[in-house]
Each structure stands twice: as C-alpha cells, then as structure tokens.
Design a protein around this motif. Structure first.
Motif, PDB file in Angstrom:
ATOM      1  N   MET A  16      -7.930  12.266 -22.052  1.00 56.56           N
ATOM      2  CA  MET A  16      -7.886  13.674 -21.477  1.00 56.56           C
ATOM      3  C   MET A  16      -7.830  13.836 -20.213  1.00 56.56           C
ATOM      4  O   MET A  16      -7.145  14.913 -20.143  1.00 56.56           O
ATOM      5  CB  MET A  16      -8.878  14.273 -22.509  1.00 56.56           C
ATOM      6  CG  MET A  16      -8.397  13.811 -24.241  1.00 56.56           C
ATOM      7  SD  MET A  16      -9.556  15.747 -25.359  1.00 56.56           S
ATOM      8  CE  MET A  16     -11.453  14.612 -25.036  1.00 56.56           C
ATOM      9  N   LEU A  17      -8.049  13.221 -19.967  1.00 57.53           N
ATOM     10  CA  LEU A  17      -7.524  13.063 -17.788  1.00 57.53           C
ATOM     11  C   LEU A  17      -6.695  13.121 -17.697  1.00 57.53           C
ATOM     12  O   LEU A  17      -5.681  13.280 -16.548  1.00 57.53           O
ATOM     13  CB  LEU A  17      -9.074  12.886 -17.707  1.00 57.53           C
ATOM     14  CG  LEU A  17      -8.810  13.366 -15.860  1.00 57.53           C
ATOM     15  CD1 LEU A  17      -9.069  14.883 -15.599  1.00 57.53           C
ATOM     16  CD2 LEU A  17      -9.356  12.581 -14.702  1.00 57.53           C
ATOM     17  N   THR A  18      -5.730  12.126 -18.699  1.00 54.68           N
ATOM     18  CA  THR A  18      -4.361  11.527 -17.858  1.00 54.68           C
ATOM     19  C   THR A  18      -3.438  12.461 -17.859  1.00 54.68           C
ATOM     20  O   THR A  18      -2.731  12.650 -16.743  1.00 54.68           O
ATOM     21  CB  THR A  18      -4.231  10.251 -18.549  1.00 54.68           C
ATOM     22  OG1 THR A  18      -3.885  10.963 -20.506  1.00 54.68           O
ATOM     23  CG2 THR A  18      -4.993   9.219 -18.921  1.00 54.68           C
ATOM     24  N   PRO A  19      -2.735  13.289 -18.203  1.00 54.47           N
ATOM     25  CA  PRO A  19      -1.972  14.346 -18.601  1.00 54.47           C
ATOM     26  C   PRO A  19      -2.019  15.234 -16.751  1.00 54.47           C
ATOM     27  O   PRO A  19      -1.362  15.442 -15.860  1.00 54.47           O
ATOM     28  CB  PRO A  19      -2.087  15.375 -18.776  1.00 54.47           C
ATOM     29  CG  PRO A  19      -2.527  15.148 -20.799  1.00 54.47           C
ATOM     30  CD  PRO A  19      -3.658  13.708 -19.533  1.00 54.47           C
ATOM     31  N   ILE A  20      -4.008  15.440 -16.245  1.00 57.55           N
ATOM     32  CA  ILE A  20      -3.866  16.219 -15.360  1.00 57.55           C
ATOM     33  C   ILE A  20      -3.703  14.974 -13.785  1.00 57.55           C
ATOM     34  O   ILE A  20      -3.411  15.958 -12.948  1.00 57.55           O
ATOM     35  CB  ILE A  20      -5.444  16.614 -15.359  1.00 57.55           C
ATOM     36  CG1 ILE A  20      -5.901  16.930 -16.677  1.00 57.55           C
ATOM     37  CG2 ILE A  20      -5.493  17.662 -14.013  1.00 57.55           C
ATOM     38  CD1 ILE A  20      -4.970  18.451 -17.148  1.00 57.55           C
ATOM     39  N   PHE A  21      -3.477  14.013 -14.312  1.00 53.98           N
ATOM     40  CA  PHE A  21      -3.767  13.037 -12.966  1.00 53.98           C
ATOM     41  C   PHE A  21      -2.584  12.917 -13.238  1.00 53.98           C
ATOM     42  O   PHE A  21      -1.418  12.739 -11.277  1.00 53.98           O
ATOM     43  CB  PHE A  21      -4.770  11.364 -13.563  1.00 53.98           C
ATOM     44  CG  PHE A  21      -4.107  10.319 -12.929  1.00 53.98           C
ATOM     45  CD1 PHE A  21      -4.538  10.907 -11.154  1.00 53.98           C
ATOM     46  CD2 PHE A  21      -3.448   9.241 -13.049  1.00 53.98           C
ATOM     47  CE1 PHE A  21      -4.394   9.620 -10.646  1.00 53.98           C
ATOM     48  CE2 PHE A  21      -3.191   8.141 -11.629  1.00 53.98           C
ATOM     49  CZ  PHE A  21      -4.368   8.578 -10.677  1.00 53.98           C
ATOM     50  N   GLU A  22      -1.262  13.020 -14.109  1.00 57.20           N
ATOM     51  CA  GLU A  22       0.663  12.781 -13.946  1.00 57.20           C
ATOM     52  C   GLU A  22       0.348  14.719 -12.973  1.00 57.20           C
ATOM     53  O   GLU A  22       1.288  14.228 -12.408  1.00 57.20           O
ATOM     54  CB  GLU A  22       0.706  12.918 -15.601  1.00 57.20           C
ATOM     55  CG  GLU A  22       0.567  11.668 -15.818  1.00 57.20           C
ATOM     56  CD  GLU A  22       0.854  10.244 -15.026  1.00 57.20           C
ATOM     57  OE1 GLU A  22       2.298  10.156 -14.500  1.00 57.20           O
ATOM     58  OE2 GLU A  22       0.398   9.888 -14.664  1.00 57.20           O
ATOM     59  N   ILE A  23      -0.437  15.231 -13.504  1.00 57.28           N
ATOM     60  CA  ILE A  23      -0.225  16.695 -12.190  1.00 57.28           C
ATOM     61  C   ILE A  23       0.145  16.535 -11.478  1.00 57.28           C
ATOM     62  O   ILE A  23       0.534  17.033 -10.191  1.00 57.28           O
ATOM     63  CB  ILE A  23      -0.622  18.245 -12.933  1.00 57.28           C
ATOM     64  CG1 ILE A  23       0.121  17.738 -14.223  1.00 57.28           C
ATOM     65  CG2 ILE A  23      -0.409  18.792 -11.910  1.00 57.28           C
ATOM     66  CD1 ILE A  23      -0.073  19.346 -15.187  1.00 57.28           C
TER      67      ILE A  23
END
Length: 338
Positions: A16-23
């Motif tokens: 669930m952290l992966t979208p934040i890593f993309e940002i």
C-alpha cells in the motif's frame, strides 16, 4: 539527491506504500532511494532502478535496541531527506541518528524532537491516504494513483483453455483472528481441483504445517481424485517470486493479508476474506478485479490478533458456498474478457 525511506513492517502495508513511492519518484526526478525495513517488504521494491541500496533492519532482535539502532543509522549514513512510514520511536530515532537534515514522519510517541518535519496524523478512510499525509511534511500534495508492483510473470501451463491457475494463501501473519478455517480452505481446494483447475498453495515458513493440514483434509475427502494439479509452494518462494507467481494467476483467494494486497497490486482477479479488520481502512486499494467477502458482524472490526470473544464468528460464518459462488463469478468475468 539521496532519500532514505523507513518502510512499513507488514507486507500488505508495503504494497500500500507503492503509490506514495511513485509520487516521491515523480516529485524528486533526480533522486535515488535508500530503503530500510524487513527483508520481505524491501523485496517489493528492489527491482526498481531508482533504489540504490537496501538495508534490512534487525535492530529489534538486539539486546540494546537503542544502541543497535544508533549503530545501524551510522552504517546507513546521512541522506538529504529521511522519511519514516512506521509510527514508533525507534524509526524516528533511526532518522535522527543518520544526521539527515530533513526528517519526516508522524508526530507523537516521543518523536517530535527527532523529526524536524513532523506531521499531525488526521483521520482518513484508507491506509494509503494515511501514508499520503506524511508527504505534507515535504509540501507534496499530489493525486494518489494505484498500487504499483514490478513483476515478471511466470509461465504457468494450463493444459487446456478451460483449466485455470488458482492461488490460495490460507495464512495470516497478523494473527489467527484474520484466518479463515483450514477445513473451509480444504473445501475450496477440493472444489477447484474437481473442476479441473490447478491450485498453488502459498505461504511463509510458519504456514507449512497449515498447508499440509489442508492438503491432508483434501486428500481424505476426495480419495479418487488426481492431485497432480495441486502444488504446495509454502516456504519455497521469496517475496519477489511470490509476486511473480501471483501476477501469473487467473485467480487468487486468501485472507486479508500481504498476499491479497499483492494480488490487487498485480491486477490479478482476487477474492479476499475479511473478518476482524476495518472494512474500509484496510481494503485493497482501488480494487478493480477483487471481490471482498465480509459478514459485517456487530463485534467487527475488533482489530485484534485473536478473537476476544472466543467464537471467531466473523470468519466461521463466512461459508465455503459463498466463496465458491465468488469463484464462479470471477472465472466467468475472465472468460468473458478473453
């Protein structure tokens, strides 16, 4: 620029952290990333070319965790920005001890003097949005996208057009309260095998006995059945390999666990069984091909590792027949899509 990220401790939270890593990658286009966390969670990110180095955190095992964290921080070294996505004292101390000039995370838990860009945690509807709040400490407020896992699909033989590859993860690392009954999983495995499909059982080392128990029950209930299409992969895959297998499936079935979030992150059709966990905060993020089954009992969500009332009805009342109907629905959707 070097950005240090202290990853979450749970596999599903890492997904669930992966979208934040993309940002972060988009906002800091020239940055490289230093990742710190448990081995399995780190494995979710190691294929990304922007990840320069990974440090596996074993400080919890030390006799003096504070001193071990200090030594670990000195090994990691100074970064331009350090962010923690875990909400405890030691992660904040780790950032402080690296001497990184910008240290970001949620405040509280004696962390305020360790983090110079602390963020007050607000109530939100989902874990992913909670992680997005932390970026406010850096002045970042971008749209949150979908889950993003890098994988390499396995070549799984079908044998025929109608034969599907179905994965099942019966374990729940958080605790027994999240786990559907082994005998229920056995009924699902038997149903899928009788339909002529292939079944892959996934799990970590602590799930070996559980999966063997399920296989034993299946073989006792269907003695004349061919089990050459039943594969036990418990404790036989790394997290990276698990992602690859799940990405290659026609359908995934499991509890609210890391493997379930991986399935959604790979856009694999999934059936997730919910019981004691929050019905919205912990849901797979932006799920498109996922069916969540939840009995919504009055005692749920208790958020406990074990059922505090002793009856475990949130999972016991969720019957195999409901899951079989969901299986048929998902496979029909896929057949129509193809």
């Amino acid at each position: 620029m070097k950005i240090l990220i202290r990853l979450p401790n749970w596999l599903g939270d890492g997904v669930m952290l992966t979208p934040i890593f993309e940002i972060l990658k988009h906002y800091y286009k020239d940055a490289v990333f230093i990742l710190v966390g448990p081995q399995g969670v780190c494995d979710l990110f190691t294929r990304d070319e922007r990840v320069k180095k990974v440090f596996v955190d074993h400080t919890k095992e030390a006799k003096n965790r504070l001193f071990a964290t200090y030594k670990f921080a000195r090994e990691i070294g100074k970064c331009d920005i350090a962010i923690t996505f875990t909400n405890h004292f030691y992660s904040a101390f780790l950032l402080f001890a690296t001497r990184s000039p910008i240290r970001v995370g949620f405040n509280g838990f004696l962390r305020n003097f360790l983090l110079n860009c602390s963020v007050k945690k607000k109530k939100v509807t989902h874990q992913v949005l909670s992680y997005a709040q932390i970026l406010e400490g850096l002045g970042i407020n971008e749209r949150v996208g979908g889950l993003n896992l890098i994988y390499q699909k396995k070549i799984l033989q079908h044998g025929s057009e109608k034969r599907k590859n179905i994965g099942i993860a019966a374990g729940a690392a958080f605790g027994s309260a999240k786990a559907w009954l082994p005998e229920y999983f056995a009924q699902i495995v038997e149903y899928v095998i009788v339909q002529g499909h292939r079944v892959f059982l996934f799990g970590a080392s602590q799930d070996v006995v559980l999966n063997q128990k399920i296989i034993k029950m299946v073989k006792e209930n269907a003695k004349n059945q061919d089990f050459s299409n039943l594969f036990d992969l418990s404790a036989k895959t790394s997290v990276s390999e698990l992602v690859d297998y799940i990405a290659s499936l026609d359908l995934f079935i499991g509890n609210d666990s890391g493997a379930g979030h991986i399935a959604v992150g790979c856009n694999t059709p999934a059936i997730i069984l919910f019981g004691p966990t929050h019905p919205t905060y912990c849901l797979p993020w932006q799920m498109k091909n996922c069916i969540v089954i939840n009995k919504h009992l009055s005692c749920a969500p208790c958020q406990k590792r074990e059922c505090p009332l002793g009856h475990h009805r949130c999972m016991k009342d969720l019957k195999p027949e409901e899951v079989i109907l969901a299986i048929e629905k998902q496979l029909k959707k896929e057949e129509f899509a193809n």
